[in-house]
Motif scaffolding. Sequence first.
Motif, PDB file in Angstrom:
ATOM      1  N   LEU A 118       0.856  -1.174   0.000  1.00 17.77           N
ATOM      2  CA  LEU A 118       0.000   0.000   0.000  1.00 17.77           C
ATOM      3  C   LEU A 118       0.891   1.222   0.000  1.00 17.77           C
ATOM      4  N   ALA A 119       0.569   2.187  -0.855  1.00 15.49           N
ATOM      5  CA  ALA A 119       1.311   3.447  -0.898  1.00 15.49           C
ATOM      6  C   ALA A 119       0.330   4.595  -0.711  1.00 15.49           C
ATOM      7  N   ASP A 120       0.784   5.651  -0.035  1.00 14.55           N
ATOM      8  CA  ASP A 120      -0.100   6.792   0.171  1.00 14.55           C
ATOM      9  C   ASP A 120      -0.072   7.728  -1.032  1.00 14.55           C
ATOM     10  N   GLU A 121      -0.759   8.858  -0.918  1.00 18.40           N
ATOM     11  CA  GLU A 121      -0.862   9.783  -2.049  1.00 18.40           C
ATOM     12  C   GLU A 121       0.490  10.377  -2.448  1.00 18.40           C
ATOM     13  N   ASN A 122       1.491  10.295  -1.570  1.00 17.08           N
ATOM     14  CA  ASN A 122       2.847  10.760  -1.884  1.00 17.08           C
ATOM     15  C   ASN A 122       3.748   9.630  -2.353  1.00 17.08           C
ATOM     16  N   GLN A 123       3.172   8.475  -2.627  1.00 12.85           N
ATOM     17  CA  GLN A 123       3.861   7.273  -3.093  1.00 12.85           C
ATOM     18  C   GLN A 123       4.831   6.702  -2.057  1.00 12.85           C
ATOM     19  N   LYS A 124       4.572   6.981  -0.793  1.00 11.40           N
ATOM     20  CA  LYS A 124       5.340   6.387   0.303  1.00 11.40           C
ATOM     21  C   LYS A 124       4.708   5.034   0.634  1.00 11.40           C
ATOM     22  N   VAL A 125       5.533   3.999   0.701  1.00  6.64           N
ATOM     23  CA  VAL A 125       5.031   2.662   1.016  1.00  6.64           C
ATOM     24  C   VAL A 125       4.656   2.609   2.494  1.00  6.64           C
ATOM     25  N   LEU A 126       3.384   2.305   2.754  1.00  5.28           N
ATOM     26  CA  LEU A 126       2.871   2.216   4.119  1.00  5.28           C
ATOM     27  C   LEU A 126       2.960   0.809   4.675  1.00  5.28           C
ATOM     28  N   LYS A 127       2.796  -0.163   3.812  1.00  2.94           N
ATOM     29  CA  LYS A 127       2.778  -1.566   4.220  1.00  2.94           C
ATOM     30  C   LYS A 127       3.146  -2.425   3.029  1.00  2.94           C
ATOM     31  N   LYS A 128       3.842  -3.489   3.300  1.00  2.70           N
ATOM     32  CA  LYS A 128       4.197  -4.426   2.240  1.00  2.70           C
ATOM     33  C   LYS A 128       4.218  -5.834   2.822  1.00  2.70           C
ATOM     34  N   ASP A 129       3.571  -6.760   2.126  1.00  2.00           N
ATOM     35  CA  ASP A 129       3.625  -8.176   2.479  1.00  2.00           C
ATOM     36  C   ASP A 129       4.172  -8.944   1.286  1.00  2.00           C
ATOM     37  N   VAL A 130       4.945  -9.982   1.567  1.00  2.19           N
ATOM     38  CA  VAL A 130       5.542 -10.822   0.526  1.00  2.19           C
ATOM     39  C   VAL A 130       4.960 -12.226   0.658  1.00  2.19           C
ATOM     40  N   TYR A 131       4.571 -12.793  -0.480  1.00  2.00           N
ATOM     41  CA  TYR A 131       3.959 -14.114  -0.526  1.00  2.00           C
ATOM     42  C   TYR A 131       4.756 -15.014  -1.466  1.00  2.00           C
ATOM     43  N   ASP A 132       4.627 -16.326  -1.253  1.00  2.00           N
ATOM     44  CA  ASP A 132       5.235 -17.325  -2.124  1.00  2.00           C
ATOM     45  C   ASP A 132       4.166 -17.919  -3.033  1.00  2.00           C
ATOM     46  N   THR A 133       4.569 -18.296  -4.220  1.00  2.00           N
ATOM     47  CA  THR A 133       3.725 -19.082  -5.101  1.00  2.00           C
ATOM     48  C   THR A 133       4.603 -20.125  -5.777  1.00  2.00           C
ATOM     49  N   SER A 134       4.048 -21.292  -6.021  1.00  2.00           N
ATOM     50  CA  SER A 134       4.818 -22.375  -6.637  1.00  2.00           C
ATOM     51  C   SER A 134       4.332 -22.631  -8.054  1.00  2.00           C
ATOM     52  N   LEU A 135       5.281 -22.833  -8.935  1.00  2.00           N
ATOM     53  CA  LEU A 135       4.999 -23.204 -10.317  1.00  2.00           C
ATOM     54  C   LEU A 135       5.528 -24.619 -10.514  1.00  2.00           C
ATOM     55  N   THR A 136       4.674 -25.527 -10.957  1.00  2.00           N
ATOM     56  CA  THR A 136       5.086 -26.897 -11.240  1.00  2.00           C
ATOM     57  C   THR A 136       4.812 -27.165 -12.706  1.00  2.00           C
ATOM     58  N   PHE A 137       5.867 -27.473 -13.458  1.00  2.00           N
ATOM     59  CA  PHE A 137       5.738 -27.589 -14.903  1.00  2.00           C
ATOM     60  C   PHE A 137       5.215 -28.939 -15.367  1.00  2.00           C
ATOM     61  N   GLY A 138       5.644 -30.021 -14.783  1.00  2.00           N
ATOM     62  CA  GLY A 138       5.199 -31.332 -15.256  1.00  2.00           C
ATOM     63  C   GLY A 138       5.542 -31.498 -16.729  1.00  2.00           C
TER      64      GLY A 138
END
Length: 186
Positions: A118-138
């Motif tokens: 989330l960034a405010d009107e001045n483009q300052k990052v207020l909050k950041k969460d990082v997530y994982d995702t898995s790609l399996t090709f098979g």
Amino acid sequence: MKFSMGLPRIAAVVVGALALSGCGILGGKVDMGMSEAMKQHCPPVGIVAYTGQLTRFAGDGRQTGDVALRAEVTNLKIICSSPKDQTQVNARITFDIVGERGPASTDSGATLKYFVALADENQKVLKKDVYDTSLTFGSSDVVISHEKLNAVLPQKGDDVPYEEVLIGLQLERGEFGYNVARGAGK
């Protein structure tokens, strides 16, 4: 997946992307044909410049034959609703991460990280969460990971939320530099 409103965590990639891209931090804000009523409840959402694509190489080479993995964020959408008290907005954010196994790949899959900030009107990052995702090709060299997030965002009275929701792949410094050098996702 739940995007909650905890303490801010700012990562170097987002700060670098914000600094490098100045006013145009988003690779493009998403409208997706939203109705006027929906626009009144939804914050702007977009992909941070240079973080919507990833190219990962095997070894030190940087030729087409050295590519182990390519990935891209696509189909970004947001749908919002606002409770009667209008102190918050409930947002459902969906997007796809399309992964393609390159000619130098020796793996049957990959784990990628992406961020939601989330960034405010001045483009300052207020909050950041990082997530994982898995790609399996098979047996396929192209796979799609469908990502879904539910977010509760603050709202200023009757106004549209002032925050922007920013999405991107959590890139390593070299991956981010590669995107900047070739202008990917600008």
